[in-house]
Structures are given as C-alpha cells and as structure tokens.
Write a protein that holds these residues in place. Structure first.
Motif, short mmCIF file in Angstrom:
data_model
loop_
_atom_site.label_atom_id
_atom_site.label_comp_id
_atom_site.label_asym_id
_atom_site.label_seq_id
_atom_site.Cartn_x
_atom_site.Cartn_y
_atom_site.Cartn_z
N THR B 42 1.98 -8.95 -0.17
CA THR B 42 0.84 -8.92 -1.01
C THR B 42 -0.08 -7.39 -0.45
OG1 THR B 42 0.65 -11.09 -1.04
CG2 THR B 42 -1.44 -9.89 -1.32
N LEU B 43 0.01 -7.41 1.00
CA LEU B 43 -0.70 -6.23 1.44
C LEU B 43 -0.03 -4.78 0.89
CD1 LEU B 43 -2.56 -4.51 3.52
CD2 LEU B 43 -0.71 -4.63 5.16
N SER B 44 1.16 -4.79 0.82
CA SER B 44 2.07 -3.70 0.19
C SER B 44 1.59 -3.45 -1.26
CB SER B 44 3.54 -3.78 0.77
OG SER B 44 4.03 -4.46 -0.48
N TYR B 45 1.65 -4.60 -1.91
CA TYR B 45 1.27 -4.48 -3.37
C TYR B 45 -0.08 -3.89 -3.58
CZ TYR B 45 5.82 -6.93 -4.43
OH TYR B 45 7.17 -7.15 -4.43
N VAL B 46 -1.13 -4.55 -2.84
CA VAL B 46 -2.27 -4.03 -2.92
C VAL B 46 -2.66 -2.58 -2.65
CG1 VAL B 46 -4.66 -4.28 -2.07
CG2 VAL B 46 -3.44 -6.27 -2.54
N TYR B 53 -3.20 -7.65 -8.71
CA TYR B 53 -3.55 -7.84 -7.17
C TYR B 53 -4.96 -7.36 -7.01
CZ TYR B 53 1.16 -9.34 -6.09
OH TYR B 53 2.29 -9.97 -5.94
N GLU B 54 -5.93 -8.28 -6.92
CA GLU B 54 -7.44 -7.81 -7.17
C GLU B 54 -7.89 -7.78 -5.90
OE1 GLU B 54 -11.44 -8.82 -9.53
OE2 GLU B 54 -9.68 -10.10 -9.91
N VAL B 55 -8.64 -6.45 -5.63
CA VAL B 55 -9.17 -6.30 -4.29
C VAL B 55 -10.69 -6.72 -4.49
CG1 VAL B 55 -10.43 -4.60 -2.87
CG2 VAL B 55 -8.10 -4.21 -3.54
N THR B 56 -11.27 -7.70 -3.51
CA THR B 56 -12.60 -8.31 -3.93
C THR B 56 -13.61 -7.87 -2.88
OG1 THR B 56 -11.94 -10.07 -2.54
CG2 THR B 56 -11.73 -10.32 -5.09
N GLN B 57 -13.01 -6.94 -1.78
CA GLN B 57 -13.94 -6.65 -0.81
C GLN B 57 -13.02 -5.73 0.23
OE1 GLN B 57 -16.26 -10.09 1.11
NE2 GLN B 57 -16.77 -8.69 2.76
N GLY B 58 -14.00 -4.93 0.72
CA GLY B 58 -13.30 -3.90 1.81
C GLY B 58 -12.99 -2.50 1.12
N SER B 59 -12.21 -1.72 2.11
CA SER B 59 -12.06 -0.31 1.73
C SER B 59 -10.61 0.40 2.48
CB SER B 59 -13.11 0.53 1.99
OG SER B 59 -13.13 0.59 3.42
N VAL B 60 -9.90 1.15 1.62
CA VAL B 60 -8.95 1.74 1.96
C VAL B 60 -8.90 3.01 1.89
CG1 VAL B 60 -6.19 1.71 1.88
CG2 VAL B 60 -7.37 -0.35 1.25
N THR B 61 -8.65 3.86 2.79
CA THR B 61 -8.97 5.50 2.83
C THR B 61 -7.47 5.80 3.18
OG1 THR B 61 -11.08 5.08 3.59
CG2 THR B 61 -10.20 7.42 3.62
N PHE B 62 -6.93 6.79 2.36
CA PHE B 62 -5.58 7.22 2.66
C PHE B 62 -5.85 8.83 2.67
CE2 PHE B 62 -1.38 8.79 0.44
CZ PHE B 62 -0.74 8.74 1.65
N VAL B 219 0.77 -8.65 14.03
CA VAL B 219 0.92 -9.95 13.60
C VAL B 219 -0.11 -10.31 12.64
CG1 VAL B 219 1.26 -12.38 14.10
CG2 VAL B 219 1.68 -10.61 16.01
N LEU B 220 0.63 -10.54 11.30
CA LEU B 220 -0.27 -10.80 10.19
C LEU B 220 -0.08 -12.26 9.93
CD1 LEU B 220 -0.31 -8.76 6.79
CD2 LEU B 220 -0.86 -11.26 7.06
N ALA B 221 -1.33 -12.94 10.03
CA ALA B 221 -1.19 -14.52 9.67
C ALA B 221 -2.24 -14.93 8.83
CB ALA B 221 -1.15 -15.37 11.00
N ASP B 222 -2.19 -15.48 7.63
CA ASP B 222 -3.25 -16.08 6.91
C ASP B 222 -4.31 -14.76 6.44
OD1 ASP B 222 -4.43 -17.83 5.44
OD2 ASP B 222 -5.92 -18.65 7.06
N GLY B 223 -3.33 -13.82 6.10
CA GLY B 223 -4.21 -12.84 5.28
C GLY B 223 -5.28 -11.92 6.27
N ARG B 224 -4.90 -12.03 7.45
CA ARG B 224 -5.45 -10.89 8.58
C ARG B 224 -4.52 -10.64 9.65
NH1 ARG B 224 -10.07 -14.86 10.47
NH2 ARG B 224 -8.68 -16.09 9.09
N ILE B 225 -5.05 -9.57 10.30
CA ILE B 225 -4.19 -9.17 11.54
C ILE B 225 -4.92 -9.99 12.72
CG2 ILE B 225 -3.77 -7.23 13.11
CD1 ILE B 225 -2.51 -6.67 10.56
N VAL B 226 -4.01 -10.91 13.22
CA VAL B 226 -4.42 -11.71 14.41
C VAL B 226 -4.14 -11.35 15.88
CG1 VAL B 226 -4.52 -13.80 12.90
CG2 VAL B 226 -2.52 -13.27 14.30
#
Ligand SMILES: Nc1ncnc2c1ncn2[C@@H]1O[C@H](COP(=O)(O)OP(=O)(O)OP(=O)(O)O)[C@@H](O)[C@H]1O
Ligand SMILES: [Mg+2]
Lengths: 252, 247
Positions: B42-46, B53-62, B219-226
């Motif tokens: 999902t992260l890669s598709y987003v 795949y809808e972003v509801t919050q946050g930002s990505v700078t490339f 480690v990515l678990a439940d939608g976050r880097i833990v």
C-alpha cells in the motif's frame, strides 16, 4: 415481398441495433445497392475498407466464394454518423472467409457490422474477429449469423467480438445467431464487453507514460487482433493507424 | 531525497497507513520488513499514485517537490520507480515498444532529447545484459508468459533503462532462484548504488539484503514504522520473528 416491405425497421432481427432515425430515411434503391464479388475456385481475394464519413453510410457486400477459394475482408468503421457494413458470404466446399473489423469512435453514432455466413458445402471455414472501441454516447454492434447447411460436414466457424468502452455513456451490442443443420461442425463464439485494463494503465503510468499514450498503446494492442490475419504488411499497419487516428480525436 | 511525514491513507475507505513517517537520504538504501497485510505494498502504491489509494493526512516530499501533487506518470518522470510485487501483463505491447515509449515520455516531460531507435536498443541491450536477460525476451509482450522470476528480472531491466533517482522495490526477491537472486542483487547495486540515488527495498527475507546491504532497516506493522535500526535488525527479525522484536 414487395419493394416497400423491404424497408427495414429495428423490429427486424438484422437491424435491431441500428439507428432508427436513419432507417426512416432509407430508400429501396439504397437498400438494393449490393456490391457483388465472385471468387473463382482456389483463388484468394482481399478487400480492405475504411468506411464512414459525416453522413450515414450503408455498405452491402455479397461474396460468393467458390471451392477452395479464400475471401478476406478487413474493415475500419469509424464514421461520424450511422455507418453499417453488411456482408453476406456463401462458402462452397473447402472455402474460407476471413473477416477482421474494427468499429471505433465517439459522438453519438452507431457503427455496426452485420455478417451472414452461409456454410453451404462441406469443409468450409470462417473466422471473424471484431473489435469495438467507443466513447461519448457511441454504440458499436456486431450481428453475426452463421448458417450451416445439412450436408456441410466439417464446417469450422469462429466468431470473436470484444468491445472496450472508454466512457460510461458508450455501449456495445452483439448477438450471434447459429443455424446449424449438419452434425459434424465446430462453431465457436466469444464475446466480451469491458473497460480498458486499469491495472495495465497504472503500470504504464508508473513507468512514465501519460494517460493518452498508455491508452493509445492499449487500444492499439486491442484492435490489432482484427488485423492479425493480414500478416505484418504495410496494409495492416495502415488500417491500424487509421483506427488509432480516430482515437486521437477523443477528448477524454 | 524522500521525506514521508505522518502519512495516512485508505483503500476502499479502509485505513491502511496510519501515521507513517520515513526519511531516506540520497546515497542510502533502506529496507522495510513487516508482516503480511501490514501495508507495505500500500505504501508503494500510495507513493506511486495508484487510483483508489487515498491519502487522508500527511505529506510526502520527493527531491524538494510535493510528490502527492503529481500524477503517476509525472512521479515517474521526476525519478520515482516502482518495482511491482506483481508485475502486470500487457498483451499486444512488446517490452521494446513499451520501454522506448516510457523512456522517451519521461525524457519529454523533463525537457530532455528523446532517444533514437538505435540508442534505445543499445541501452536496452546493455541493461538486459546486466541482468543476464536474453534480448529475445524483450521482444515479447510485456510480462506475458514470463515466469514469476523472469517478471522480477524484467522489472530490474526496466529500472536500468529508466534510470530512476529513487526505486521502491516491492518484494523483488520473491520468486527468484538462487542464482537469479544474486544477479538481481548485483543489478540493483550496479544501477542504484550511487551518491545521488536511493532505494527502498520491501522484503520478507534477509537473503536479498546479503547482496544489497541496507543502511537502515525498518519494521512496518499496522500501517506505521514501529522500529528502525541498522542491518542487524533484519537478522534479529529473521531469528526471532516480528512478535518478539516489535513487542
Ligand atoms: N482494495 C482493497 N480493499 C480492501 N482492503 C484492501 C485492498 N487492498 C489492500 N487491502 C488491505 O490492505 C492491507 C495492506 O495490504 P498490503 O498489500 O499493503 O500488505 P503488505 O504489507 O504488502 O502484505 P504482503 O507482505 O502480504 O505483501 C491488507 O489488509 C489488505 O487486505
Ligand atoms: Mg505486499
């Protein structure tokens, strides 16, 4: 039947998906305007056509294919108004009919192929591949009737119709009709109506292709099936380009 | 090069990414590991901008740009490459045609000169050679009839030809035989291990990381880097499993 009774309406099987308003303008002389083609025993004849314009068009062709002869017909139907190509074929012993047709276009026009293939004698084969790509309110149709006479054993008849609708308002119709009176016969019919492959579209976008380029590649791959039987010659490339040029007019 | 901050995303209205943050610097290789269904693909598709795949919050700078404001093809032209977990088959379109259109579309978008047919073939040959892939394979339709491992190798040939700044490789190692794993690992190093490039490897196993040494493992678990750490974290995960390490 009298001449007047011959003016069709959408109640007639072969005209069921036609543009009713245009049918009302047909005249007996237009309907009687059949082009006839006779192919001598063992000969091959190929007809390629690009049909359609701003005005309604009706093309009616009758082909007699003698023993062991081969009729090939490849058509791009991309008119801006109702455009109908009707082909009647009679196959003698061991004859072959190859048909590749593409309807492509937007607007609100109906574009259709209607074929009637009479496997009148044994061992004749026919293969028909139709691809339709439409957008806007456009309609693409294929009505294919196959008749297999009582003693036309070892008949092998194949029809394949697939349509891609690029927008919600567009539609496609197909109806195979088989009348088979022989028992040793192979008849295959396939039909599918769908959208452009969204997974492929995203994959292409992820490699940098803008949507219009991706769409063109996917449509090209899709309609190319209709011309595969032509082999890789300049003629098939020309038909393909003509079909794709129509897509270029789409404001999607 | 890539800065993801507090990213939330939904698929079919279902929250999958739940506040994911991650920074990758130029010259670095990062690995993401995590349980099935954690949200790695999902992260890669987003990041790639896949519809649905809808972003509801946050930002990505490339590379200093707002990545999320770009269309998928613009992201690719900006230098983002997505190696798919399941590469897509495209009947009727050959690899050569596809990749030439792709390379030139990217060039055009960047205002660069397009490759001639000859230059493209030379480039394709070189990259296919790097991945030990027969040019005959590139004449075939995109991924059609390719084995699982061949598809993954073809993805790397594509990457070589398109020469991205950042590659996100989703389980590129899965389906590869032992020799192919080494070839692909070497290929990734040859193409991407450069001071101005970066890689995000999504993987379940240490074996790819033996060839492509990561600087950072997450480690990515439940939608976050833990959890994040050095290369030793991957070994620890392999030994002890997610539950023990993440708890
Ligand atoms: N279209 C969808 N509708 C509903 N749920 C979805 C959809 N697509 C993905 N999901 C869910 O999102 C979650 C994350 O999936 P994702 O593919 O990102 O996992 P992953 O970490 O890549 O797993 P794996 O290691 O198995 O590849 C899963 O629970 C999955 O079922
Ligand atoms: Mg995944």
């Amino acid at each position: 039947m009298s001449a007047l009774a011959a003016i069709p309406t959408t109640h007639d099987e072969d005209w069921r998906y036609a543009d009713a308003a245009v049918l009302a303008t047909l005249t007996p002389d237009k309907l009687a305007n059949w082009k006839t083609v006779d192919i001598a025993p063992g000969k091959t004849q190929r007809h390629t056509m690009v049909v359609g314009s701003a005005a309604p068009e009706l093309h009616r062709i009758r082909i007699q294919v003698a023993e062991g002869a081969r009729a090939e017909m490849f058509v791009v139907n991309n008119g801006a108004a109702y455009t109908r190509v009707e082909v009647e074929v009679r196959l003698a012993k061991g004859a072959h009919f190859e048909f590749g047709g593409v309807t492509i276009g937007g607007g609100d026009a109906t574009r259709e192929f209607v074929t009637r293939v009479d496997h009148a004698e044994p061992e004749a084969t026919s293969s028909q591949i139709i691809r339709s790509v439409h957008w806007g309110q456009a309609i693409g149709n294929f009505l294919g009737r196959i008749e297999v006479a009582r003693d036309a054993q070892k008949t092998d008849a194949e029809q394949n119709f697939r349509a891609i609708l690029l927008e919600k308002g567009a539609s496609a119709n197909t109806k195979p009709e088989l009348e088979i009176f022989a028992d040793d016969v192979k008849c295959a019919h396939g039909a599918a109506i769908g959208q452009l492959d969204q997974q492929a579209a995203f994959y292409m976008a992820a490699r940098g292709l803008p949507p219009e380029v991706a769409r063109k590649l996917l449509v090209q791959a899709f309609v190319a099936d209709a011309f595969t039987a032509m082999g890789e010659d300049g003629e098939s490339a020309r038909l393909l380009d003509t079909a794709l040029a129509t897509l270029g007019e789409a404001a999607l | 090069m890539l800065k993801i901050e507090n990213l939330h995303a939904t698929v079919a209205d279902k929250p999958i990414l739940k506040g994911l943050s991650l920074t990758i610097k130029a010259g670095q290789i990062h690995a993401i590991m995590g349980p099935n269904g954690a949200g790695k693909s999902t992260l890669s598709y987003v990041l790639g901008g896949r519809p649905g795949y809808e972003v509801t919050q946050g930002s990505v700078t490339f590379d200093g740009q707002d990545l999320l404001a770009l269309d998928p093809h613009e992201r690719a032209a900006a230098g983002l490459f997505l190696g798919f977990q399941y590469p897509v088959e495209i009947p009727g379109v050959s690899n050569v045609q596809f990749l030439r259109e792709a390379a030139n579309s990217q060039r055009k978008q960047r205002g660069e000169a397009e490759l001639s047919g000859g230059d493209f073939l030379k480039l394709a040959k070189e990259k296919a050679g790097l991945l030990r892939m027969d040019m005959e394979m590139l004449k075939r339709n995109v991924n059609v009839g390719f084995s699982g491992g061949e598809k993954k190798r073809a993805e790397m040939v594509q990457m070589g030809i398109l020469d991205p700044k950042l590659a996100i490789l989703d389980e590129t190692d899965s389906g590869l035989d032992i020799d192919a794993l080494r070839i692909v690992g070497d290929g990734i190093n040859a193409i991407m291990r450069k001071p101005d490039k970066a890689v995000l490897l999504i993987t379940h196993y240490q074996r790819l990381l033996d060839y492509v040494k990561p600087d950072v493992v997450h480690v990515l678990a439940d939608g976050r880097i833990v959890k994040s750490g050095g290369p030793e974290l991957a070994l620890e995960l392999e030994r002890e499993g997610y539950e023990a390490v993440v708890a």
